[in-house]
Design an enzyme around this catalytic site. Structure first.
Site, mmCIF file in Angstrom:
data_model
loop_
_atom_site.group_PDB
_atom_site.id
_atom_site.type_symbol
_atom_site.label_atom_id
_atom_site.label_comp_id
_atom_site.label_asym_id
_atom_site.label_seq_id
_atom_site.Cartn_x
_atom_site.Cartn_y
_atom_site.Cartn_z
ATOM 1 N N ASN A 13 53.188 34.948 43.385
ATOM 2 C CA ASN A 13 53.069 34.226 41.885
ATOM 3 C C ASN A 13 53.342 35.777 41.085
ATOM 4 O OD1 ASN A 13 53.559 32.382 39.367
ATOM 5 N ND2 ASN A 13 51.466 33.640 39.637
ATOM 6 N N HIS A 14 52.480 37.071 41.568
ATOM 7 C CA HIS A 14 52.114 37.984 40.721
ATOM 8 C C HIS A 14 51.981 39.413 41.160
ATOM 9 C CE1 HIS A 14 48.798 35.864 41.450
ATOM 10 N NE2 HIS A 14 47.904 37.046 41.422
ATOM 11 N N GLN B 134 48.067 41.089 35.381
ATOM 12 C CA GLN B 134 49.020 40.765 36.874
ATOM 13 C C GLN B 134 50.180 39.378 35.890
ATOM 14 O OE1 GLN B 134 45.284 38.451 38.263
ATOM 15 N NE2 GLN B 134 45.272 39.163 39.922
ATOM 16 N N ASP C 22 53.098 37.273 35.935
ATOM 17 C CA ASP C 22 54.320 37.032 37.019
ATOM 18 C C ASP C 22 55.876 37.138 37.404
ATOM 19 O OD1 ASP C 22 52.116 35.132 36.601
ATOM 20 O OD2 ASP C 22 53.366 33.262 37.017
ATOM 21 N N ASP D 145 49.115 32.746 48.376
ATOM 22 C CA ASP D 145 48.748 33.034 47.201
ATOM 23 C C ASP D 145 49.245 32.335 45.720
ATOM 24 O OD1 ASP D 145 46.066 33.778 45.886
ATOM 25 O OD2 ASP D 145 46.854 35.015 44.059
ATOM 26 N N LEU E 178 55.144 29.529 41.018
ATOM 27 C CA LEU E 178 56.047 30.228 40.640
ATOM 28 C C LEU E 178 57.236 29.882 40.203
ATOM 29 C CD1 LEU E 178 56.461 30.509 44.933
ATOM 30 C CD2 LEU E 178 54.963 31.194 43.453
ATOM 31 N N GLU F 246 47.926 27.558 49.079
ATOM 32 C CA GLU F 246 46.961 27.519 48.113
ATOM 33 C C GLU F 246 47.843 27.194 47.135
ATOM 34 O OE1 GLU F 246 44.074 30.151 45.342
ATOM 35 O OE2 GLU F 246 45.832 30.387 45.787
ATOM 36 N N HIS G 43 36.093 33.542 49.230
ATOM 37 C CA HIS G 43 35.976 34.732 48.228
ATOM 38 C C HIS G 43 35.707 33.807 46.642
ATOM 39 C CE1 HIS G 43 40.271 33.535 48.501
ATOM 40 N NE2 HIS G 43 40.611 34.623 47.601
HETATM 41 C C1 NOJ Z 1 43.764 33.423 44.187
HETATM 42 C C2 NOJ Z 1 43.297 34.220 44.594
HETATM 43 O O1 NOJ Z 1 42.039 33.619 45.879
HETATM 44 C C3 NOJ Z 1 41.936 34.273 43.640
HETATM 45 O O2 NOJ Z 1 41.184 35.273 43.993
HETATM 46 C C4 NOJ Z 1 42.791 35.005 42.972
HETATM 47 O O3 NOJ Z 1 42.740 36.567 41.813
HETATM 48 C C5 NOJ Z 1 43.773 34.723 41.852
HETATM 49 N N1 NOJ Z 1 44.541 33.905 43.334
HETATM 50 C C6 NOJ Z 1 45.200 35.425 41.528
HETATM 51 O O4 NOJ Z 1 45.169 35.890 42.378
#
Ligand code: NOJ
Length: 514
Positions: free
Chosen positions: A70-71, A137, A139, A169, A174, A211, A276
């Protein structure tokens, strides 16, 4: 990592999901990539990576890597070039720009604790740029075909290096469009189908894992008709497992499974307890969120955005019975279980660290300095090892648990081994069993003539429960760990007694009569 592959294989894990390893300013632990075609020198080189892939494959372990689609980082050369490129040029349009912050006003903010807008001003471009996450970040603009080509080229690059797939991710974000939430747009699904066509043609064994933190209906869309992602995380299930435990009620699990639609046969959910990130509570109602916050994050420092930044074991007060119970659910509900490193030994966290760092501390391999994770001077570690009284690495580590046949580590190994043995856990259907007590959740996983009855007491009290097993009259339940046979199922309800937080995995064996 090469040295630890045997450990991973010994767990019974068959796929490693690697968190981002790309060169990055590290302002979002690598989810801010500045070069998609190399490895950050602190982790190694491309050659090291190839050795890792080869060594993993030789043990039958696959490797899925992160693709932050995405970014990029604002330090990525594409962004540096874009901010200086003339308006309307292809280079400028690698990102999403605007003269005002009014555009896409219906789009929510995700990192509510740190961001006040999805737009940030760039003094070089003299324009605002769009970002769904941190301001550093920006996009990417997937309406620009050049960006799509870049992405495909990056995917080919890593697939040619032998990786087995990508965790994609943040893919719901998007593509953005005015007067919409800019999430899950049809354009985004079209893009995923385009990517999948390339994968199917050129790398048919690769897997795309979405995700997409969404309700089951929306997440289901990421499978398309079997022509988008092969897998997707089941986000709404996760908080409901914690809720079922906290409320001692099967309701939350039954409710979410009942609205989880069937998926194309070659697709699979990825299910998890922790990862995480913060334990996200986006997919629950406000009331449920308050309840989960009050129950699992009474200490407000543990709250982050709409979630809880704690690891599994501290969330459950280091209660082995509840840790086992959640794993029993994780390993027997439909979907591929995803384990977070360290949870298999009950590792703790450190909420004094910022952002999500508290759940990202070094793996506790041994009682040696730095928990056996590194030979660097302790102050040179990116994050400190856990030293608190309950979770310190001298007490909780792989070495210690390896040699203890009753450890959590060996308990999980044994359950994973059993799970591998019975394909019904992996590919079977699921039917809830009627029980007379909502504190018990019971279901049968079935594949062909393999039927496994899972019965779980979600309460901290012993109880006897009756199950309606009419379809299995005459079958003999056999407990999967010890191999003991239980009384055969008869016409009347089947009664089981369970200790607090206890569970059974029972293979329902057909007793043939001549
Ligand atoms: C999801 C990731 O799991 C997370 O750690 C991250 O900060 C965001 N996407 C942005 O990329």
């Amino acid at each position: 990592m090469l040295r630890k592959l045997d450990y991973i294989a010994s767990l019974g894990v068959n796929t490693i999901w690697l968190l981002p390893f790309y060169p990055s300013p590290g302002r979002d632990d690598g989810y801010d990539i500045s070069d998609y075609r190399s490895i950050s020198p602190e982790y190694g080189s491309i050659e090291d990576f190839s050795r890792l892939v080869e060594a993993a494959h030789s043990r039958g372990i696959r490797i899925i890597i992160e693709l932050v689609v995405n970014h990029t980082s604002d330090e990525h050369p594409w962004f540096q070039r874009a901010r200086r490129a003339p308006e309307g040029s292809i280079e400028r349009d690698y990102y999403v720009w605007s003269d005002t912050t009014e555009k896409f006003a219906d789009t929510r903010i995700i990192f509510v604790d740190s961001q006040t807008s999805n737009w940030s001003w760039d003094p070089v471009a003299c324009a605002y740029y769009w970002h769904r996450f941190y301001a550093h970040q920006p996009d990417l603009n997937f309406r620009n075909p050049a960006v799509v080509d870049e992405l495909l080229a990056i995917m080919r690059f890593w697939l040619e290096k032998g990786v087995d797939g990508f965790r994609l991710d943040a893919i719901p974000h998007l593509i953005e469009r005015e007067n919409t939430s800019s999430e899950n747009l049809p354009e985004t699904h079209q893009l995923l189908k385009q990517i999948r066509r390339v994968i199917d043609t050129e790398f048919p064994d690769a897997v795309l894992l979405a995700e997409a933190n969404l309700w089951p209906d929306d997440a289901r869309e990421y499978f398309g008709d079997g022509d988008e992602c092969h897998m997707a995380f089941h986000f709404p299930l996760m908080p409901r497992l914690f809720m079922a435990l906290a409320k001692s009620s099967s309701g939350p699990i039954r409710d979410i499974m009942e609205v989880t639609l069937s998926i194309p046969s070659q697709c699979q959910w990825a299910i998890f307890l922790r990862n995480h990130d913060e334990l996200t509570l986006e997919m629950v109602s406000e009331e449920e969120r308050e309840f989960l916050w009050d129950t699992f994050a009474a200490d407000k420092r543990a709250r982050l955005n709409l979630g809880i930044r704690r690891r599994l074991s501290p969330l459950l007060d280091q209660d082995r019975r509840r840790i086992e119970l959640l794993h029993i659910l994780l390993l027997s509900l439909p979907g591929s279980p995803v384990l977070y490193y360290g949870d298999e030994i009950g590792m703790g966290d450190n909420i004094a660290l910022g952002d999500r760092d508290g759940v990202r501390t070094p793996m506790q391999w041994s009682a040696d300095e730095n928990a056996g994770f590194s030979t660097a001077t302790p102050s040179a570690l990116d994050l400190p090892v856990i030293v608190d009284p309950h979770f310190n690495y001298q007490a909780i580590n792989v070495d210690q648990q390896d040699g203890d046949q009753h450890s959590l580590l060996n308990w999980i190994r044994e359950r994973l081994c059993i799970r591998h043995h019975y394909p019904a856990f992996a590919r079977g259907g699921m039917d809830f069993v009627e029980v007379d007590d909502h504190k018990v959740v019971a279901y049968v996983r079935s594949l062909g003539d393999q039927h496994i009855l899972c019965v779980i007491n979600l309460a901290n009290q012993p109880l006897a429960t009756s199950l309606i097993l009419s379809d299995f009259e005459g079958f003999v339940p056999k407990e999967l760990v010890g191999g003991q046979s239980f009384p055969a199922v008869a016409a009347r309800p089947y009664t089981l007694t369970l200790q607090p937080y206890a569970y059974f995995w029972l293979l329902l064996e057909h007793r043939y009569t001549c």
